[in-house]
Design a protein around this motif. Sequence first.
Motif, short mmCIF file in Angstrom:
data_model
loop_
_atom_site.label_atom_id
_atom_site.label_comp_id
_atom_site.label_asym_id
_atom_site.label_seq_id
_atom_site.Cartn_x
_atom_site.Cartn_y
_atom_site.Cartn_z
N ASN A 114 7.79 5.51 4.52
CA ASN A 114 7.22 6.51 3.63
C ASN A 114 7.43 6.03 2.20
N GLY A 115 6.35 5.58 1.58
CA GLY A 115 6.42 5.06 0.23
C GLY A 115 6.76 6.10 -0.81
N ALA A 116 6.67 7.39 -0.46
CA ALA A 116 7.01 8.45 -1.40
C ALA A 116 8.52 8.65 -1.52
N GLN A 165 2.66 1.64 -3.47
CA GLN A 165 1.75 1.93 -4.58
C GLN A 165 1.12 3.31 -4.47
N SER A 166 0.76 3.71 -3.25
CA SER A 166 0.05 4.99 -3.09
C SER A 166 0.96 6.11 -2.62
N ARG A 167 2.26 5.79 -2.40
CA ARG A 167 3.24 6.78 -1.96
C ARG A 167 2.78 7.46 -0.66
N THR A 168 2.39 6.64 0.30
CA THR A 168 1.90 7.14 1.58
C THR A 168 2.78 6.64 2.72
N LEU A 169 2.50 7.13 3.91
CA LEU A 169 3.21 6.73 5.12
C LEU A 169 2.41 5.65 5.84
N VAL A 170 3.10 4.58 6.25
CA VAL A 170 2.45 3.51 7.02
C VAL A 170 3.30 3.19 8.25
N GLU A 171 2.65 2.64 9.27
CA GLU A 171 3.32 2.19 10.49
C GLU A 171 3.40 0.67 10.45
N GLU A 178 0.83 -1.21 0.00
CA GLU A 178 0.00 0.00 0.00
C GLU A 178 0.86 1.26 0.00
N ALA A 179 1.89 1.29 0.84
CA ALA A 179 2.77 2.47 0.94
C ALA A 179 3.49 2.73 -0.38
#
Length: 74
Positions: A53-55, A31-37, A28-29
């Motif tokens: 941070n996927g970005a 593909q969507s360039r988001t932050l995950v824990e 998810e991180a």
Amino acid sequence: MAKKLIVGQSEWSISDEEAPGVAKLVREAMQSRTLVELPLLDGAGRPVTVFLNGAVAPTVVLDLDGNPRPSELA
């Protein structure tokens, strides 16, 4: 061998119970360039939370195969 997450030069272990959820969050991180824990384990086996941070993470290695590689000792 433990399941592992490698980001750059940093490496963490993943418990068997958390592995499916961690794999989903990493995907998810990225593909969507988001932050995950991510609920992971440090080198001493202590629980830690890693923020991915996927970005900005250029590559992430998710090794869910607990078997040793030919170059690793079991």
